[in-house]
Structures are given as C-alpha cells and as structure tokens.
Design a protein around this motif. Structure first.
Motif, PDB file in Angstrom:
ATOM      1  N   VAL A 257       0.857  -1.188   0.000  1.00  0.00           N
ATOM      2  CA  VAL A 257       0.000   0.000   0.000  1.00  0.00           C
ATOM      3  C   VAL A 257       0.891   1.235   0.000  1.00  0.00           C
ATOM      4  O   VAL A 257       1.548   1.547   0.994  1.00  0.00           O
ATOM      5  CB  VAL A 257      -0.946   0.006   1.215  1.00  0.00           C
ATOM      6  N   ASP A 258       0.914   1.929  -1.135  1.00  0.00           N
ATOM      7  CA  ASP A 258       1.738   3.128  -1.307  1.00  0.00           C
ATOM      8  C   ASP A 258       0.813   4.235  -1.803  1.00  0.00           C
ATOM      9  O   ASP A 258       0.597   4.391  -3.004  1.00  0.00           O
ATOM     10  CB  ASP A 258       2.847   2.836  -2.316  1.00  0.00           C
ATOM     11  N   VAL A 259       0.229   4.980  -0.876  1.00  0.00           N
ATOM     12  CA  VAL A 259      -0.780   5.967  -1.242  1.00  0.00           C
ATOM     13  C   VAL A 259      -0.551   7.282  -0.498  1.00  0.00           C
ATOM     14  O   VAL A 259       0.060   7.304   0.565  1.00  0.00           O
ATOM     15  CB  VAL A 259      -2.208   5.455  -0.951  1.00  0.00           C
ATOM     16  N   ALA A 260      -1.078   8.349  -1.086  1.00  0.00           N
ATOM     17  CA  ALA A 260      -0.978   9.670  -0.475  1.00  0.00           C
ATOM     18  C   ALA A 260      -2.310  10.099   0.126  1.00  0.00           C
ATOM     19  O   ALA A 260      -2.534  11.275   0.353  1.00  0.00           O
ATOM     20  CB  ALA A 260      -0.518  10.685  -1.522  1.00  0.00           C
ATOM     21  N   TYR A 261      -3.194   9.136   0.375  1.00  0.00           N
ATOM     22  CA  TYR A 261      -4.512   9.457   0.914  1.00  0.00           C
ATOM     23  C   TYR A 261      -4.401  10.013   2.326  1.00  0.00           C
ATOM     24  O   TYR A 261      -3.560   9.588   3.115  1.00  0.00           O
ATOM     25  CB  TYR A 261      -5.408   8.219   0.961  1.00  0.00           C
ATOM     26  N   GLY A 262      -5.290  10.930   2.652  1.00  0.00           N
ATOM     27  CA  GLY A 262      -5.322  11.458   4.009  1.00  0.00           C
ATOM     28  C   GLY A 262      -5.812  10.442   5.014  1.00  0.00           C
ATOM     29  O   GLY A 262      -5.417  10.450   6.188  1.00  0.00           O
ATOM     30  N   HIS A 263      -6.677   9.498   4.568  1.00  0.00           N
ATOM     31  CA  HIS A 263      -7.237   8.487   5.464  1.00  0.00           C
ATOM     32  C   HIS A 263      -7.165   7.115   4.773  1.00  0.00           C
ATOM     33  O   HIS A 263      -8.134   6.674   4.153  1.00  0.00           O
ATOM     34  CB  HIS A 263      -8.681   8.828   5.827  1.00  0.00           C
ATOM     35  N   PRO A 264      -6.033   6.441   4.882  1.00  0.00           N
ATOM     36  CA  PRO A 264      -5.882   5.130   4.230  1.00  0.00           C
ATOM     37  C   PRO A 264      -6.514   3.982   5.005  1.00  0.00           C
ATOM     38  O   PRO A 264      -6.396   2.832   4.606  1.00  0.00           O
ATOM     39  CB  PRO A 264      -4.368   4.961   4.161  1.00  0.00           C
ATOM     40  N   GLY A 265      -7.179   4.293   6.113  1.00  0.00           N
ATOM     41  CA  GLY A 265      -7.702   3.234   6.971  1.00  0.00           C
ATOM     42  C   GLY A 265      -8.700   2.325   6.311  1.00  0.00           C
ATOM     43  O   GLY A 265      -8.862   1.168   6.698  1.00  0.00           O
ATOM     44  N   LYS A 266      -9.407   2.834   5.297  1.00  0.00           N
ATOM     45  CA  LYS A 266     -10.393   1.992   4.618  1.00  0.00           C
ATOM     46  C   LYS A 266      -9.721   0.840   3.882  1.00  0.00           C
ATOM     47  O   LYS A 266     -10.348  -0.190   3.646  1.00  0.00           O
ATOM     48  CB  LYS A 266     -11.211   2.843   3.640  1.00  0.00           C
ATOM     49  N   VAL A 267      -8.465   1.036   3.511  1.00  0.00           N
ATOM     50  CA  VAL A 267      -7.723  -0.042   2.855  1.00  0.00           C
ATOM     51  C   VAL A 267      -7.170  -1.005   3.903  1.00  0.00           C
ATOM     52  O   VAL A 267      -7.404  -2.219   3.850  1.00  0.00           O
ATOM     53  CB  VAL A 267      -6.577   0.518   1.993  1.00  0.00           C
ATOM     54  N   LEU A 268      -6.431  -0.475   4.872  1.00  0.00           N
ATOM     55  CA  LEU A 268      -5.745  -1.331   5.842  1.00  0.00           C
ATOM     56  C   LEU A 268      -6.710  -2.120   6.707  1.00  0.00           C
ATOM     57  O   LEU A 268      -6.414  -3.247   7.108  1.00  0.00           O
ATOM     58  CB  LEU A 268      -4.812  -0.489   6.710  1.00  0.00           C
ATOM     59  N   SER A 269      -7.865  -1.552   7.022  1.00  0.00           N
ATOM     60  CA  SER A 269      -8.815  -2.269   7.874  1.00  0.00           C
ATOM     61  C   SER A 269      -9.436  -3.470   7.175  1.00  0.00           C
ATOM     62  O   SER A 269     -10.019  -4.333   7.826  1.00  0.00           O
ATOM     63  CB  SER A 269      -9.927  -1.324   8.338  1.00  0.00           C
TER      64      SER A 269
END
Length: 422
Positions: A257-269
């Motif tokens: 996961v290599d992203v510049a999103y402000g809230h990447p939690g939707k991916v990691l969760s």
C-alpha cells in the motif's frame, strides 16, 4: 547446421520461438527444405513494425500473409508492437485471425514515444476472442459495444494507459471475465474514468497504478469488491484520491500500500489477515481503526521517507503480535531535505518485539538521533533477535565508522543477535 536440422520438430520449434520477431522466424525458411515448413508451426509470434525501420504498408502485408499461412493449431503468444500510424482495418483483421488461431496470449502495445494517435481496437476483441487466457494492452483505445462482452477463458488482464468509453464500460467488461485471476491497471490522465470499479469474485491478484497528475482538482479513486483476493498492490500518488473496499478480503496474503490518501484506513482495515505487508503512507493518523489486529502478519516493510513513518511503525508493531521480520527502507527517491520524524519511546514494548521478531533489515540508514533511538529500542528489547542487517548510502568514511561504533555498542545489549553493516 546439418546437426541442428536433425533435431526433432518439437525442439526446433522451441528454438524458433526464441527468435526476436516473426520476420526472423520466417527468414529461417531459406536455410534448407527441412526448415521451410517449420515457421508456419511456431506457437509464438512477435510482430514489430519498428523493427529494421520497416514501412508500415510493408509490415501490414507481411503480417497478413504470415498469419494467413500459419498452420499451428494453437498460437500460444501473439504480440504486436505498433509504433506508426496503424489502420483500424488492419487490427480488425489481425484480431479475427487471432480468434481463428485460438490465441492464448495476446499483447498489443502501441509505442508510447510515438506522436501518432493511440491505436483504436475493434469491437471483435472483446466479443470474439473466447480462447484468450492472457490479454495485455498498452496505450490503446477501447470502443463501446452493444453486443455482450465475453472473455470466458481470460485469467490475466493488463491494461496500461488505456482509454475507455466510460466507467460503466469498465465495470461491464470486468464483470464478463468470470475466471479472471490477475488484473493490472495503470491509469493515464485522460482515460475517461474517474472512479475505477473492480467487482470480480474470482480475482486473486490486483495491481493498481495511478500517477499524481491523473485528474487534479477532482476526487479520483478505486472501488474494489474482490473477496477472493490474495495479493493487493496499490500505488496512488494523488492526494485527492481514495480507495473503497466494499467487502472484507479474508484471503489476503500479501499487500503493498503506497498511497498519499489522508485516510488510508479503509484499505488497511480490510486486509488485517495479511502476512506480508509493505507500507508507504503520508500520515499515521487514522492509518487504520483502533483495535485492528494484524494477527497473521509475519513480514513488515515500512518506507522511512515519510515524516510519519515512526508513528506508523510503532502502531503496526503494537498490533502485529507474531511479526518475525522487519524491513525499513526508503522506497522512493528523496526530492530534497526532509523534516526529521520525532521519536518518543513507548511506555510498553510491543509483544512481537519481545516474543517473535527475529530479523531486522534497515537500508539507507543515516544514523540520525531518532534512528539510533529506534534501533537501540529494538536491540534492548528484542529477546528473539537473530540477525540485524544495516546498510548506509553515505560516502563519508568517518561518518560510517562512527555508525559502526555506535551500532556495535548497541548490539552488546542483544548478545544472541548477529549484526552486519554495509
């Protein structure tokens, strides 16, 4: 040459398949009568219209004739490299020939350095090639169809800088790939897709790439529903982007996961069952919901370029009770001086550090204050550590010598650990 000619046909066909292009293969027919019919049975054909600076008309006639004469019951690979103005009629004929030859792997690449317009692919590509198992398209244009799209045998689909008729077309195309296992998408700025939706129950590997200049000023993103997914690799440098995962993916084994999103939690969760995890995210705040546990995670790789990497590291260590291997590296080139992260030693030691962590590999180690604190913390508390490998890009010999002395002193606190420095 005579000794080679005595080899069985099957072996000679394998040798011919290694030649760079179809023109090289056809040229072997002049060697002897033994070789004359062999080229027509070769299961791998590469047509390159930039090869030897051929005129496109000559190239087109050569492709037409050689495909017409080809007699192999199945062509395993049919590869087109198109670098000049290419007629849609030609491509239509070649794809029809691909269907008749039961092509299993079709590659159509348009030279990205060419100033000509991208190649427009005919509708027959996704309504007639029913035997395709692998399809790779580069810098091409897909057109809409009213007839049903059908890829009943397609297992691997690679779409690089492709333009689509609409977002709805993308969803319809992917939904008609019932056995698709691998999808690789590299979006281009003007591909006509704002939200790339992937709903494929059979998908096992998903690789997504999107550049920072995809669509400035708009919210672009991905929507994923792939319950059978085992590997997720997403790279999105656009800070206005997002990724929504509609359902849990309990079979995930590997994720990058290599992203510049402000809230990447939707991916990691949605990937807490992951075993191998690589992370490069701009913020540790809300990286994933509090209480999430990476109960299967055994390998963790974290990019040390982002300012928040230390907080992210400690969060994941706290929530990964059986982690065995940790790698710290700068996975991107650094554009200039970066702010240093702050280190605050945690009040409690993560369970994995004391009970399961066996190896630590740190590349681009710079020996800064917070880096020494981190490695000292791990060496002091790493009861199971067996190997620590540190490497530095510094060209200052005195600085490297100081690093070695400091690391040697710290390693004394972990007598069972083998420390190496490069």
């Amino acid at each position: 040459m005579d000794s080679i000619s005595e080899l069985p046909d099957a072996l000679l066909l394998k040798i011919l398949s290694l030649l760079p292009t179809a023109r090289d293969i056809v040229a072997t027919m002049v060697l002897s009568k033994r070789w004359q019919p062999l080229w027509m049975m070769v299961p791998r054909l590469v047509y390159d219209d930039s090869y030897q600076n051929l005129e496109y008309g000559s190239f087109s006639r050569f492709v037409d004739k050689s495909l017409f004469l080809h007699e192999a019951p199945v062509i395993e690979t049919l590869h087109f490299r198109l670098g000049k103005t290419c007629g849609s009629g030609d491509i239509r004929v070649w794809i029809r020939a691909a269907d008749k030859c039961f092509v299993r792997r079709l590659i159509i690449e348009f030279d990205s350095s060419s100033s000509a317009s991208p190649a427009i692919l005919p509708r027959s590509l996704y309504t007639g090639c029913r035997m395709l198992a692998i399809l790779k398209l580069t810098k091409t244009v897909l057109v809409d169809v009213t007839s049903p799209i059908s890829f009943p045998s397609l297992k691997r689909l690679i779409l690089l800088s492709v333009k689509y008729p609409s977002e709805e077309f993308v969803q319809r195309m992917l939904s008609n790939c019932p056995v698709l296992e691998l999808l690789y998408v590299e979006q281009c700025p003007d591909d006509n897709v704002t939200i790339f939706t992937i709903r494929v129950p059979s998908l096992k590997t998903l690789i997504l790439r999107k550049s920072v200049d995809k669509r400035k000023g708009s919210e672009d993103g991905f929507v994923i529903d792939a319950p059978s997914l085992e590997r997720l690799d997403i790279q999105d440098d656009y800070r206005g982007g997002f990724c929504v995962i509609e359902n849990e993916m309990p079979n995930i084994v590997e994720a990058d996961v290599d992203v510049a999103y402000g809230h990447p939690g939707k991916v990691l969760s949605s990937i807490t069952s992951v075993k191998h995890l690589t992370l490069c995210i701009t913020s540790s705040k809300d990286a994933y919901p509090v209480g999430s546990i990476f109960g299967c995670l055994v390998f963790l790789n974290i990019c040390t370029l982002e300012i928040e990497w230390l907080n992210l590291l400690m969060s994941v260590l706290r929530d990964a009770p059986i982690l065995r291997a940790l790698k710290l590296e700068q996975s991107h080139s650094c554009p200039g001086p970066q702010p240093r992260p702050c280190w605050s030693e945690p009040s409690s030691v993560p369970e994995c550090v004391t009970s399961s962590l066996e190896t630590l590999k740190w590349t681009e180690y710079e020996g800064g204050g917070e880096e020494k604190e981190v490695i000292g913390f791990i060496l002091r508390n790493g009861s199971c550590l067996k190997k620590v490998s540190i490497s530095s890009n510094s060209t200052d010999r005195d600085k490297k010598f100081e690093m070695i002395k400091e690391l040697a002193f710290l390693s004394r606190r972990s007598p069972t650990c083998h420390l190496t420095f490069e």
